[in-house]
Design a protein around this motif. Structure first.
Motif, PDB file in Angstrom:
ATOM      1  N   PRO A 237       0.770  -1.174   0.029  1.00 24.87           N
ATOM      2  CA  PRO A 237      -0.025   0.087   0.063  1.00 24.87           C
ATOM      3  C   PRO A 237       0.794   1.190  -0.023  1.00 24.87           C
ATOM      4  O   PRO A 237       0.254   2.576   0.173  1.00 24.87           O
ATOM      5  CB  PRO A 237      -0.637  -0.224   1.368  1.00 24.87           C
ATOM      6  CG  PRO A 237      -0.054  -0.931   2.224  1.00 24.87           C
ATOM      7  CD  PRO A 237       0.782  -1.746   1.377  1.00 24.87           C
ATOM      8  N   GLY A 238       2.255   1.381  -0.041  1.00 20.47           N
ATOM      9  CA  GLY A 238       3.158   2.233   0.080  1.00 20.47           C
ATOM     10  C   GLY A 238       4.456   1.759   0.387  1.00 20.47           C
ATOM     11  O   GLY A 238       4.850   0.791   0.265  1.00 20.47           O
ATOM     12  N   PHE A 239       5.237   2.851   1.164  1.00 15.65           N
ATOM     13  CA  PHE A 239       6.609   2.603   1.328  1.00 15.65           C
ATOM     14  C   PHE A 239       6.651   1.974   2.813  1.00 15.65           C
ATOM     15  O   PHE A 239       7.694   1.362   3.278  1.00 15.65           O
ATOM     16  CB  PHE A 239       7.538   3.435   1.204  1.00 15.65           C
ATOM     17  CG  PHE A 239       7.487   4.177  -0.229  1.00 15.65           C
ATOM     18  CD1 PHE A 239       8.072   3.378  -1.138  1.00 15.65           C
ATOM     19  CD2 PHE A 239       6.847   5.361  -0.276  1.00 15.65           C
ATOM     20  CE1 PHE A 239       7.797   3.842  -2.699  1.00 15.65           C
ATOM     21  CE2 PHE A 239       6.941   5.878  -1.754  1.00 15.65           C
ATOM     22  CZ  PHE A 239       7.304   5.167  -2.639  1.00 15.65           C
ATOM     23  N   HIS A 240       5.496   2.141   3.690  1.00 16.60           N
ATOM     24  CA  HIS A 240       5.683   1.683   5.038  1.00 16.60           C
ATOM     25  C   HIS A 240       6.124   0.227   5.591  1.00 16.60           C
ATOM     26  O   HIS A 240       6.954   0.081   6.265  1.00 16.60           O
ATOM     27  CB  HIS A 240       4.336   2.320   5.701  1.00 16.60           C
ATOM     28  CG  HIS A 240       4.423   2.129   7.289  1.00 16.60           C
ATOM     29  ND1 HIS A 240       5.142   2.701   8.072  1.00 16.60           N
ATOM     30  CD2 HIS A 240       3.875   0.857   7.951  1.00 16.60           C
ATOM     31  CE1 HIS A 240       5.172   2.264   9.454  1.00 16.60           C
ATOM     32  NE2 HIS A 240       4.260   1.317   9.270  1.00 16.60           N
ATOM     33  N   PRO A 241       5.478  -0.703   4.644  1.00 13.08           N
ATOM     34  CA  PRO A 241       6.026  -2.120   4.988  1.00 13.08           C
ATOM     35  C   PRO A 241       7.331  -2.509   4.699  1.00 13.08           C
ATOM     36  O   PRO A 241       8.244  -3.279   5.595  1.00 13.08           O
ATOM     37  CB  PRO A 241       5.049  -2.876   4.049  1.00 13.08           C
ATOM     38  CG  PRO A 241       4.054  -2.242   3.705  1.00 13.08           C
ATOM     39  CD  PRO A 241       4.661  -0.651   3.767  1.00 13.08           C
ATOM     40  N   PHE A 242       8.032  -1.634   3.967  1.00 12.75           N
ATOM     41  CA  PHE A 242       9.359  -1.975   3.640  1.00 12.75           C
ATOM     42  C   PHE A 242      10.249  -0.984   4.478  1.00 12.75           C
ATOM     43  O   PHE A 242      11.416  -1.429   5.219  1.00 12.75           O
ATOM     44  CB  PHE A 242       9.798  -1.300   2.187  1.00 12.75           C
ATOM     45  CG  PHE A 242       9.116  -1.970   1.320  1.00 12.75           C
ATOM     46  CD1 PHE A 242       8.915  -3.378   1.016  1.00 12.75           C
ATOM     47  CD2 PHE A 242       8.401  -1.128   0.446  1.00 12.75           C
ATOM     48  CE1 PHE A 242       7.979  -3.845   0.150  1.00 12.75           C
ATOM     49  CE2 PHE A 242       7.498  -1.871  -0.399  1.00 12.75           C
ATOM     50  CZ  PHE A 242       7.129  -3.198  -0.512  1.00 12.75           C
ATOM     51  N   THR A 243       9.837   0.375   5.038  1.00 10.42           N
ATOM     52  CA  THR A 243      10.671   1.086   5.578  1.00 10.42           C
ATOM     53  C   THR A 243      10.551   0.725   7.196  1.00 10.42           C
ATOM     54  O   THR A 243      11.633   0.436   8.123  1.00 10.42           O
ATOM     55  CB  THR A 243      10.555   2.719   5.530  1.00 10.42           C
ATOM     56  OG1 THR A 243       9.109   2.611   5.902  1.00 10.42           O
ATOM     57  CG2 THR A 243      10.895   3.132   4.071  1.00 10.42           C
ATOM     58  N   SER A 244       9.539   0.260   7.731  1.00 10.42           N
ATOM     59  CA  SER A 244       9.206  -0.325   9.060  1.00 10.42           C
ATOM     60  C   SER A 244      10.158  -1.544   9.199  1.00 10.42           C
ATOM     61  O   SER A 244      10.616  -1.513  10.232  1.00 10.42           O
ATOM     62  CB  SER A 244       7.627  -0.294   9.428  1.00 10.42           C
ATOM     63  OG  SER A 244       7.275  -1.395   8.681  1.00 10.42           O
TER      64      SER A 244
END
Length: 146
Positions: free
Chosen positions: A74-81
């Motif tokens: 859904p965005g970059f959050h899964p990767f950056t988190s």
């Protein structure tokens, strides 16, 4: 994509999860200017092989998995988190340097790439000084190789 949701308990799963998150961000950067150049793809492949000690088949698989993950996310959050959970500050700065390397691979940084770099650096809690230092190192390496 659930491989990125939480820290893995198995060290091998943990390493794969971090590899997937890193590869997905590299792919996002490669596609940021909507014109994936052969130089950008070659840089992504080279970075993944070098950073993670992967052979060609393993790089192909990682790229396929990361491309699918990036498309579904859904965005970059899964990767950056995931990277925030599993990497040290120095390792996250290294990821930013890799992202700059991809952005520079085709010889220019477009506005979309620049915006994405700032966004990802913020999501990874990278200071402005570390952000600029990573860019400077990537630019110097790019100039040495050309």
């Amino acid at each position: 994509m659930n491989k990125l949701a939480a820290p893995a308990t198995d060290p091998q799963d943990e390493a794969l999860s971090l590899q997937l998150a890193t590869a997905a961000l590299l792919i996002e950067m490669m596609q940021a200017d909507s014109d994936t150049s052969p130089a950008e793809l070659a840089s992504v492949r080279s970075l993944l092989a070098k950073e993670f000690g992967l052979d060609t088949a393993a790089v192909d698989q990682l790229l396929a998995d990361a491309t699918e993950g990036a498309r579904e996310a859904p965005g970059f959050h899964p990767f950056t988190s995931r990277l925030n959970q599993g990497l040290s500050k120095a390792q996250k700065v290294q990821v930013i340097e890799y992202l700059w390397t991809i952005a520079l691979a085709d010889g220019e940084i477009c506005a979309h790439e620049s915006h994405l770099m700032r966004k990802l650096a913020d999501l990874l809690y990278i200071s402005r000084g570390d952000f600029i230092a990573a860019k400077t190192r990537a630019q110097a390496a790019h100039q040495r190789s050309h």
